[in-house]
Design a protein around this motif. Structure first.
Motif, mmCIF file in Angstrom:
data_model
loop_
_atom_site.group_PDB
_atom_site.id
_atom_site.type_symbol
_atom_site.label_atom_id
_atom_site.label_comp_id
_atom_site.label_asym_id
_atom_site.label_seq_id
_atom_site.Cartn_x
_atom_site.Cartn_y
_atom_site.Cartn_z
ATOM 1 N N GLY A 102 0.789 -1.233 0.000
ATOM 2 C CA GLY A 102 0.000 0.000 0.000
ATOM 3 C C GLY A 102 0.815 1.274 0.000
ATOM 4 O O GLY A 102 0.261 2.360 0.048
ATOM 5 N N THR A 107 2.014 1.761 -8.174
ATOM 6 C CA THR A 107 1.750 3.058 -8.801
ATOM 7 C C THR A 107 3.026 3.606 -9.420
ATOM 8 O O THR A 107 3.027 4.067 -10.556
ATOM 9 N N ARG A 136 -6.208 2.080 -12.618
ATOM 10 C CA ARG A 136 -5.133 2.841 -11.994
ATOM 11 C C ARG A 136 -4.448 3.740 -13.027
ATOM 12 O O ARG A 136 -4.146 4.895 -12.759
ATOM 13 N N MET A 268 2.470 11.515 -2.800
ATOM 14 C CA MET A 268 1.363 10.720 -3.326
ATOM 15 C C MET A 268 0.124 11.599 -3.416
ATOM 16 O O MET A 268 -0.394 12.073 -2.412
ATOM 17 N N LEU A 269 -0.305 11.819 -4.643
ATOM 18 C CA LEU A 269 -1.492 12.650 -4.857
ATOM 19 C C LEU A 269 -2.628 11.766 -5.353
ATOM 20 O O LEU A 269 -2.429 10.581 -5.605
ATOM 21 N N GLY A 270 -3.786 12.355 -5.545
ATOM 22 C CA GLY A 270 -4.900 11.594 -6.096
ATOM 23 C C GLY A 270 -4.623 11.152 -7.521
ATOM 24 O O GLY A 270 -5.226 10.221 -8.036
ATOM 25 N N THR A 271 -3.670 11.807 -8.152
ATOM 26 C CA THR A 271 -3.346 11.485 -9.547
ATOM 27 C C THR A 271 -1.953 10.883 -9.649
ATOM 28 O O THR A 271 -1.193 11.195 -10.546
HETATM 29 P P1 TYD Z 1 -0.159 0.837 -4.591
HETATM 30 O O1 TYD Z 1 0.686 1.292 -5.707
HETATM 31 O O2 TYD Z 1 -1.252 -0.128 -4.909
HETATM 32 O O3 TYD Z 1 0.735 0.220 -3.426
HETATM 33 P P2 TYD Z 1 1.612 -1.123 -3.411
HETATM 34 O O4 TYD Z 1 1.738 -1.619 -4.792
HETATM 35 O O5 TYD Z 1 2.906 -0.683 -2.801
HETATM 36 O O6 TYD Z 1 0.896 -2.073 -2.521
HETATM 37 O O7 TYD Z 1 -0.748 2.143 -3.913
HETATM 38 C C1 TYD Z 1 -1.664 2.071 -2.938
HETATM 39 C C2 TYD Z 1 -2.121 3.390 -2.379
HETATM 40 O O8 TYD Z 1 -1.873 4.513 -3.164
HETATM 41 C C3 TYD Z 1 -3.611 3.298 -2.213
HETATM 42 O O9 TYD Z 1 -3.875 3.395 -0.840
HETATM 43 C C4 TYD Z 1 -4.179 4.417 -2.975
HETATM 44 C C5 TYD Z 1 -3.031 5.321 -3.206
HETATM 45 N N1 TYD Z 1 -3.107 6.030 -4.505
HETATM 46 C C6 TYD Z 1 -3.228 7.406 -4.514
HETATM 47 O O10 TYD Z 1 -3.292 8.054 -3.463
HETATM 48 N N2 TYD Z 1 -3.230 8.055 -5.713
HETATM 49 C C7 TYD Z 1 -3.144 7.384 -6.909
HETATM 50 O O11 TYD Z 1 -3.168 8.020 -7.979
HETATM 51 C C8 TYD Z 1 -3.017 5.972 -6.873
HETATM 52 C C9 TYD Z 1 -2.923 5.185 -8.148
HETATM 53 C C10 TYD Z 1 -2.989 5.338 -5.660
#
Ligand code: TYD
Ligand code: MG
Length: 457
Positions: A102, A107, A136, A268-271
């Motif tokens: 997470g 991402t 995603r 980490m942004l919404g995008t």
């Molecule tokens: P992720 O890449 O799935 O983590 P991992 O592969 O390390 O397990 O990312 C998970 C988190 O990122 C999730 O809680 C949602 C957040 N997120 C954002 O905040 N913005 C985004 O644009 C994306 C794609 C994810």
């Protein structure tokens, strides 16, 4: 009938033992042993001289006879990643990206896959469906390139696809979901993870294709951690961060092709993930009023200078033994600096609680922030604030002397770039430095007293 052989592996470090153990003698973790089947029977090795093993023995080559041309690194549009990898992706390298679930590993890799210009990228996912990956990708603002997605967990099937597809970059998400038919045990076990990594390594080296592998780090040790793979891969980078905080740090812990002290910072942004190109801005808190107990120091992470805020609170200890507590800074070093301030500076800190905090959640080992630490403590003790336009970059010795630090010119330039008006450095650091060549005022000092006379007015 072949006898089934089993052994017990520590899921944390890969240590194996014939019997189950509660605590791993190698890494000290508790309850990490899991039984795994090793299918292969030990072959009769015979003598090492045995000529039957290889009829035509491979010949060693003289080092000057080896043809070598510097292969161009593949630069991604992500400068943070380029720097962490030592200047771009090395062809044929195997890179492990470790991190807690997470945190944003998928991402990051998807963003890189989408952003690689004109490269055929194969993103193999054993964790998410095609639809989920597409969903995603829709959130990310990067131009869609030649990125292909495969949802598969069997390495044999993946290699079959690769044979025809011939990707230029391969991404595996994640190594713990991959399974090779060469090994009996389940996905995520030590022997499985090792076998899959070995197969991917072979592919990377033989084809010259760079391979990225995502590996989860779990505290419970239910999955084989990336630690068991560290020695097998070329580069290990870890993606760290606090899930409650939006900042993420990409750090190299091993790199066969570059320095291990590089650092990349993302938000980490919404995008998706945004590169933070000027991290000093986030490490210095924005404040309206000037408070006592705050000083700005300079630290180096790899080649990159960062200005960082040190906060301190000194107050009379009302409950017995005074407390000394620090976050992000070595506690022993804090004790030492307190003793120096007491003995050489005459500040009566013995009966005071001292709290120290490095803003931004970073851990600092660079001794160049010593002077900022001392300044913050004295500022809080005297309750006099330090002007926010002053920065510090020097080590403090046991005699209260202000010592020189490395790469002082880049530290000064960084402070200047961020608009600081003055920087305190060691007098012994001025050799070869053009003191008048900067817009920022440089204050060379030899003793701690000179600093306090200057800043606490
Ligand atoms: P992720 O890449 O799935 O983590 P991992 O592969 O390390 O397990 O990312 C998970 C988190 O990122 C999730 O809680 C949602 C957040 N997120 C954002 O905040 N913005 C985004 O644009 C994306 C794609 C994810
Ligand atoms: Mg993921």
């Amino acid at each position: 009938m072949a006898k089934i052989k089993t052994t017990y592996f520590c899921q944390n470090c890969g240590y194996h033992a014939p019997k189950w153990l509660g605590r791993c003698p190698s890494c000290g973790e508790w309850n990490t042993f899991v039984e795994e089947v090793i299918q292969k029977e030990e072959p009769d090795r015979g003598s090492w001289r045995s000529s039957t093993v290889t009829k035509t023995a491979p010949k060693p080559k003289a080092i000057h006879a080896i043809n070598f041309e510097e292969q161009a690194r593949l630069r991604t549009p992500d400068d943070e990643l380029n720097r962490v990898l030592g200047g771009g992706i090395v062809p044929g390298s195997l890179v492990l990206i470790g991190g807690e679930p997470g945190i944003g590993k998928s991402t990051l890799m998807l963003q890189i896959a989408l952003g690689l210009p004109g490269q055929r990228v194969l993103y193999v996912s054993g964790e998410e469906s095609e639809q989920q990956i597409k969903m995603r990708a829709e959130r990310l603002p990067v131009p869609t390139s030649d990125c292909f997605v495969l949802t598969e967990t069997s390495t044999q099937n993946i290699f079959r696809t690769i044979e025809h597809f011939e990707p230029e970059v391969l991404i595996i998400d994640s190594i713990q979901t991959m399974q090779s038919s060469m090994v009996e045990s389940g996905a995520g076990s030590v022997s499985q993870v090792r076998e899959c990594t070995a197969e991917l390594m072979k592919f990377a080296k033989e084809s010259g294709t760079p391979v990225f592998m995502i590996g989860h780090i779990t505290k419970e040790g239910s999955l084989a951690g990336p630690k068991v793979l560290e020695h097998m891969v070329d580069t290990v980078v870890t993606f760290e961060g606090d899930r409650h905080n939006t900042y993420r740090i990409l750090r190299t812990t091993k790199n066969r092709f570059g320095s291990t002290s590089e650092l990349g910072i993302y938000e980490m942004l919404g995008t998706g993930l945004r590169q933070v190109t000027n991290p000093s801005e986030i490490l210095i808190s924005q404040r309206e009023e000037t408070l006592s107990g705050i000083a700005i120091g300079s630290m180096l992470e790899g080649n990159r200078p960062l200005m960082i805020e040190i906060q301190s609170l000194v107050s009379i200890a009302n409950y017995g033994t005074p407390q000394r507590s620090s976050t992000g800074y070595d506690n022993k070093r804090l004790q030492m600096l307190l003793a120096v301030l007491e003995k050489r500076g005459g500040f009566r800190l013995g009966q005071q609680d001292v709290f120290l905090n490095v803003a931004g959640g970073l851990k600092v080992e660079d001794p160049a922030i010593d002077l900022a630490v001392c300044a913050a403590i004295v500022s809080s003790y005297e309750d006099i604030s330090i002007s926010p336009s002053i920065a510090f970059a020097a080590e403090v010795g046991l005699g209260g002397e202000v010592r020189a630090v490395n790469r002082i010119d880049s530290r000064i330039s960084e402070a200047e770039k961020l608009g600081f008006k003055q920087i305190y450095i060691s007098k012994y650091n001025t050799k070869g430095l053009d003191l008048n060549g900067y817009r920022i005022g440089i204050k060379p000092v030899a003793k701690l007293d000179e600093v306090f006379q200057g800043v606490l007015i």
